[in-house]
Design an enzyme around this catalytic site. Structure first.
Site, PDB file in Angstrom:
ATOM      1  N   HIS A   1      71.335  80.154  41.481  1.00 54.41           N
ATOM      2  CA  HIS A   1      72.626  80.161  40.787  1.00 54.41           C
ATOM      3  C   HIS A   1      73.664  81.008  41.514  1.00 54.41           C
ATOM      4  O   HIS A   1      74.415  81.761  40.894  1.00 54.41           O
ATOM      5  CB  HIS A   1      72.437  80.618  39.339  1.00 54.41           C
ATOM      6  CG  HIS A   1      71.551  79.694  38.563  1.00 54.41           C
ATOM      7  ND1 HIS A   1      70.947  80.038  37.381  1.00 54.41           N
ATOM      8  CD2 HIS A   1      71.171  78.429  38.828  1.00 54.41           C
ATOM      9  CE1 HIS A   1      70.224  79.010  36.946  1.00 54.41           C
ATOM     10  NE2 HIS A   1      70.344  78.027  37.813  1.00 54.41           N
TER      11      HIS A   1
HETATM   12  C1  LIG Z   1      67.428  73.898  44.411  1.00 54.02           C
HETATM   13  C2  LIG Z   1      68.488  74.105  43.370  1.00 54.02           C
HETATM   14  C3  LIG Z   1      68.163  73.972  42.021  1.00 54.02           C
HETATM   15  C4  LIG Z   1      69.139  74.172  41.045  1.00 54.02           C
HETATM   16  N1  LIG Z   1      68.836  73.933  39.740  1.00 54.02           N
HETATM   17  C5  LIG Z   1      69.826  73.956  38.820  1.00 54.02           C
HETATM   18  C6  LIG Z   1      69.601  73.504  37.503  1.00 54.02           C
HETATM   19  O1  LIG Z   1      68.528  73.013  37.157  1.00 54.02           O
HETATM   20  N2  LIG Z   1      70.620  73.584  36.601  1.00 54.02           N
HETATM   21  C7  LIG Z   1      71.850  74.078  36.960  1.00 54.02           C
HETATM   22  O2  LIG Z   1      72.728  74.159  36.094  1.00 54.02           O
HETATM   23  N3  LIG Z   1      72.097  74.494  38.200  1.00 54.02           N
HETATM   24  C8  LIG Z   1      71.124  74.415  39.151  1.00 54.02           C
HETATM   25  N4  LIG Z   1      71.401  74.774  40.431  1.00 54.02           N
HETATM   26  C9  LIG Z   1      72.729  75.321  40.731  1.00 54.02           C
HETATM   27  C10 LIG Z   1      73.833  74.245  40.799  1.00 54.02           C
HETATM   28  O3  LIG Z   1      73.368  73.141  41.522  1.00 54.02           O
HETATM   29  C11 LIG Z   1      75.075  74.843  41.457  1.00 54.02           C
HETATM   30  O4  LIG Z   1      75.508  75.971  40.739  1.00 54.02           O
HETATM   31  C12 LIG Z   1      76.249  73.873  41.538  1.00 54.02           C
HETATM   32  O5  LIG Z   1      75.850  72.647  42.092  1.00 54.02           O
HETATM   33  C13 LIG Z   1      77.365  74.494  42.364  1.00 54.02           C
HETATM   34  O6  LIG Z   1      78.410  73.566  42.556  1.00 54.02           O
HETATM   35  P1  LIG Z   1      79.541  73.831  43.630  1.00 54.02           P
HETATM   36  O7  LIG Z   1      80.526  72.729  43.464  1.00 54.02           O
HETATM   37  O8  LIG Z   1      80.022  75.230  43.509  1.00 54.02           O
HETATM   38  O9  LIG Z   1      78.824  73.745  45.049  1.00 54.02           O
HETATM   39  P2  LIG Z   1      77.958  72.565  45.712  1.00 54.02           P
HETATM   40  O10 LIG Z   1      77.509  71.585  44.700  1.00 54.02           O
HETATM   41  O11 LIG Z   1      76.939  73.229  46.568  1.00 54.02           O
HETATM   42  O12 LIG Z   1      79.005  71.785  46.622  1.00 54.02           O
HETATM   43  C14 LIG Z   1      79.545  72.241  47.831  1.00 54.02           C
HETATM   44  C15 LIG Z   1      79.738  71.048  48.752  1.00 54.02           C
HETATM   45  O13 LIG Z   1      80.583  71.411  49.837  1.00 54.02           O
HETATM   46  C16 LIG Z   1      80.073  70.886  51.033  1.00 54.02           C
HETATM   47  N5  LIG Z   1      80.561  71.720  52.131  1.00 54.02           N
HETATM   48  C17 LIG Z   1      80.286  73.026  52.351  1.00 54.02           C
HETATM   49  N6  LIG Z   1      80.933  73.468  53.442  1.00 54.02           N
HETATM   50  C18 LIG Z   1      81.643  72.426  53.920  1.00 54.02           C
HETATM   51  C19 LIG Z   1      82.516  72.264  55.040  1.00 54.02           C
HETATM   52  N7  LIG Z   1      82.806  73.289  55.865  1.00 54.02           N
HETATM   53  N8  LIG Z   1      83.078  71.041  55.246  1.00 54.02           N
HETATM   54  C20 LIG Z   1      82.804  69.996  54.417  1.00 54.02           C
HETATM   55  N9  LIG Z   1      81.985  70.115  53.334  1.00 54.02           N
HETATM   56  C21 LIG Z   1      81.416  71.310  53.104  1.00 54.02           C
HETATM   57  C22 LIG Z   1      78.577  70.958  50.837  1.00 54.02           C
HETATM   58  O14 LIG Z   1      77.881  70.126  51.731  1.00 54.02           O
HETATM   59  C23 LIG Z   1      78.429  70.557  49.373  1.00 54.02           C
HETATM   60  O15 LIG Z   1      78.308  69.172  49.212  1.00 54.02           O
HETATM   61  C24 LIG Z   1      70.448  74.562  41.427  1.00 54.02           C
HETATM   62  C25 LIG Z   1      70.772  74.686  42.777  1.00 54.02           C
HETATM   63  C26 LIG Z   1      69.814  74.441  43.749  1.00 54.02           C
HETATM   64  C27 LIG Z   1      70.208  74.565  45.197  1.00 54.02           C
END
Ligand SMILES: Cc1cc2nc3c(=O)[nH]c(=O)nc-3n(C[C@H](O)[C@H](O)[C@H](O)COP(=O)(O)OP(=O)(O)OC[C@H]3O[C@@H](n4cnc5c(N)ncnc54)[C@H](O)[C@@H]3O)c2cc1C
Length: 597
Positions: free
Chosen positions: A529
């Protein structure tokens, strides 16, 4: 029974639905868009959907990873996805206290690098957090983020498919794009966990309803027995919008800033071996997640001046980017042996019958999300208050590190430690519970290794560096789990604590407080998280990087919208809160550009 042919037909249908549903990789990227969104993860997909509702806005969504694949939808495979190209594969730096029994003293921090981002790797658990989490954000100078205000955004995403819960329309909605379900299949051990909770004075609750303290089966972001990523829920429906472009396999290497006007005017891209500029007429929106968003800000000159100078980056704006890193973590090795065959083990899941059942009907054990089936929220400081503020979660798993060969690698547990403690029980049926800290006081930090955008940033998790509070919460959790294991409900399965000591901790008496504190610092498991590294706060907050409308201080045309803006980690798995942040941000952006919401 089900025929192989039926399963093949089901597989082909699933595969073509996914392939035809995901927006295509745009061939001709325009020189300029109204909005450029960096990262097609949980937040980026929600934002793209909501902003392109406005026909006069055109949007480019940029994703470093490739398309989502059919096997990524099979819930039981979630952990396996960490071994694919869809994972950024981060690891923490060796630290003074946590992760010391993991390979080279580093914990694995997987993150999604794929259309859908971490919502493609995640375990699909859907939890919003507590009213007090958001009231606290608001009290700390972020107007509009209190629970009464954010509840409508939690509901806006949601399509609640659990009939009893859908009736509670104050807290649930059936109109949003994200399906929420209970799995179609679960082990009987999950019921034992709930019953053990009742036996020890707990209640059964809807943790996304009015009150949060108690025990529950988990609500999942699933549809018809398979994963719903943020891309499936929010991008597939907008595939044909002419004001939307998605560029896959594309890295943003820098946010471009006009130094005189202090305005973000575009991004530098790397795609197919070429580097080029795309401009943003209105805004650049950074949704690259809690590790990559601070990295990209710093690479672009926004961050702690001294640190940037050390890495040969010209500092433009001095802000505490990368600080305030927070996470949820737990002791990962608290294992109970049973004398029945009711746990979820790899060899019994991976049977052809189950595979056929999955592809024919989306039922059976392949629909079980990694074995996490139930949870409890506990307020260790106010045990009997059903409206308390949880600081501990017990996350029940109908298996353990020995249930699937991949777990040892996914958690990056040290070979010698594994062989000493877990190899002797490799073939046994087991269950475990993660005693997971919800409101840690330890703070980590993301820094740059150097100024190369293709280099991984450094992750300083700093678990257990708060002077003793965090370890006490986890210790309380361990004691509670051992108490649960002794109830009638768990004794039906002959549950016994696996008591082979961790060699590093064997100088403490097994089951003493000191033993468990040593154990949790050795087998430390992130619950993934990661957040809070681009903190939202008022201008008076010295730790703040973005304001309450998520605009980066000292610059125009640049917002951050993802899990990194959380000022404090909520008492929730962070996917649902991240969707909420993006829903709310979309409305703020529309308002700021004169669109009524
Ligand atoms: C293994 C795992 C299990 C989890 N289990 C749960 C769960 O069961 N329940 C829950 O609520 N949460 C869970 N989480 C946490 C949840 O997935 C995250 O909190 C949430 O997805 C975060 O969203 P975000 O939009 O901040 O980032 P992300 O979803 O990580 O999105 C960021 C995106 O930006 C892209 N990116 C990064 N840098 C660049 C760049 N320089 N150029 C272009 N693209 C780029 C990445 O490739 C990615 O696609 C889990 C996470 C993981 C990794």
């Amino acid at each position: 029974g089900d025929s192989v042919l039926e399963a093949v037909a089901g597989f082909l249908k699933d595969a073509s639905e996914l392939h035809n549903g995901e927006p295509e990789d745009t061939e001709h990227i325009y020189p300029e868009y109204d909005f450029i969104i960096i990262g097609a993860g949980t937040a980026g997909c929600v934002l793209s959907n909501r902003l392109t509702e406005v026909e006069k806005f055109n949007v480019l969504l940029i994703e470093a990873g490739d398309a989502e694949q059919i096997f990524m939808d099979i819930p039981v495979l979630a952990t396996m996805l960490q071994f694919t190209e869809a994972n950024w594969n981060y690891q923490t730096e060796p630290q003074e206290a946590g992760c010391t029994g993991m390979r080279a003293g580093r914990c694995a921090w997987p993150r999604g690098k794929v259309v859908g981002g971490s919502s493609v790797l995640h375990s699909m658990m859907h939890t919003r957090g507590n009213r007090k989490d958001y009231d606290l954000w608001a009290d700390n100078g972020n107007p509009g983020w209190d629970y009464d205000n954010v509840l409508k955004y939690f509901k806006k995403s949601e399509n609640m498919q659990i009939p009893e819960l859908a009736k509670d329309t104050k807290y649930h909605s059936t109109k949003g794009p994200m399906n929420i379900q209970e799995p179609k299949w679960r082990t009987s051990l999950s019921r034992a966990f709930l019953e053990a909770g009742l036996e020890t004075g707990g209640k059964i609750i809807d943790y996304n309803g009015e009150k949060q303290i108690g025990y529950s089966y988990i609500q999942f972001t699933m549809n018809n027995g398979s994963r719903v990523s943020s891309s499936r829920a929010f991008l597939h429906p907008i595939k044909n919008r002419i004001n939307f472009h998605l560029s896959k396999n594309t890295m943003v290497t820098k946010i471009l800033i006009d130094q005189r006007k202090k305005r973000a005017y575009g991004v530098l891209l790397y795609k197919g071996g070429e580097t080029f500029i795309v401009k943003a007429k209105r805004e650049v929106i950074l949704s690259a997640g809690a590790i990559n968003s601070p990295q990209l800000l710093m690479l672009s000159g926004i961050g702690p001046t001294e640190h940037l100078r050390n890495k040969n980056i010209k500092p433009l704006i001095n802000l505490p980017v990368g600080y305030n890193l927070q996470d949820h973590w737990a002791l990962g090795g608290l294992t109970f042996l049973i004398n029945t065959t009711d746990s979820l083990r790899f060899e019994s899941i991976a049977k052809s019958d189950n595979v056929i059942q999955y592809f024919s009907h989306h039922t059976g054990p392949l629909t079980a999300p990694t074995g996490t089936e139930a949870l409890a929220f506990i307020d260790t400081k106010d045990l009997h208050n059903s409206d308390g503020y949880p600081d501990l979660e017990l996350l029940f798993v109908a298996g353990s590190i020995v249930s699937q060969p991949a777990y040892k690698y996914a958690f990056a547990i040290d070979d010698d430690l594994y062989d000493a403690v877990y190899k002797p029980i490799t073939d046994m049926h087991t269950w475990m519970v993660f005693p997971m800290i919800l409101r840690p006081k330890s703070r980590g930090r993301i820094t740059l290794k150097n100024n190369d955008p293709f280099e991984k940033p450094l992750i300083h998790a700093n678990y257990f560096t708060d002077g003793g509070h965090d370890e006490k919460i986890i210790l309380y959790g361990i004691r509670k789990i051992i108490e649960l294991s002794k109830t009638k409900s768990f004794q039906k399965y002959g549950s016994t604590l696996h008591d082979t000591p961790i060699p590093k901790c064997a100088h403490y008496k097994f089951d003493s407080d000191l033993y468990w504190i040593c154990a949790m610092k050795t087998i430390t498991n992130t619950i993934y998280h990661h957040c809070c590294t681009v903190k939202m706060g008022p201008s008076s907050d010295p730790e703040a990087v973005v304001d309450p409308r998520l605009k980066v201080y000292g610059i125009t045309g640049l917002r951050v919208v993802d899990a990194s803006i959380m000022p404090n980690i909520p008492a929730a798995h962070t996917n649902a809160p991240t969707m909420m942040i993006a829903e709310k941000a979309a409305d703020m952006i529309k308002e700021d550009w004169g669109i009524s919401v």
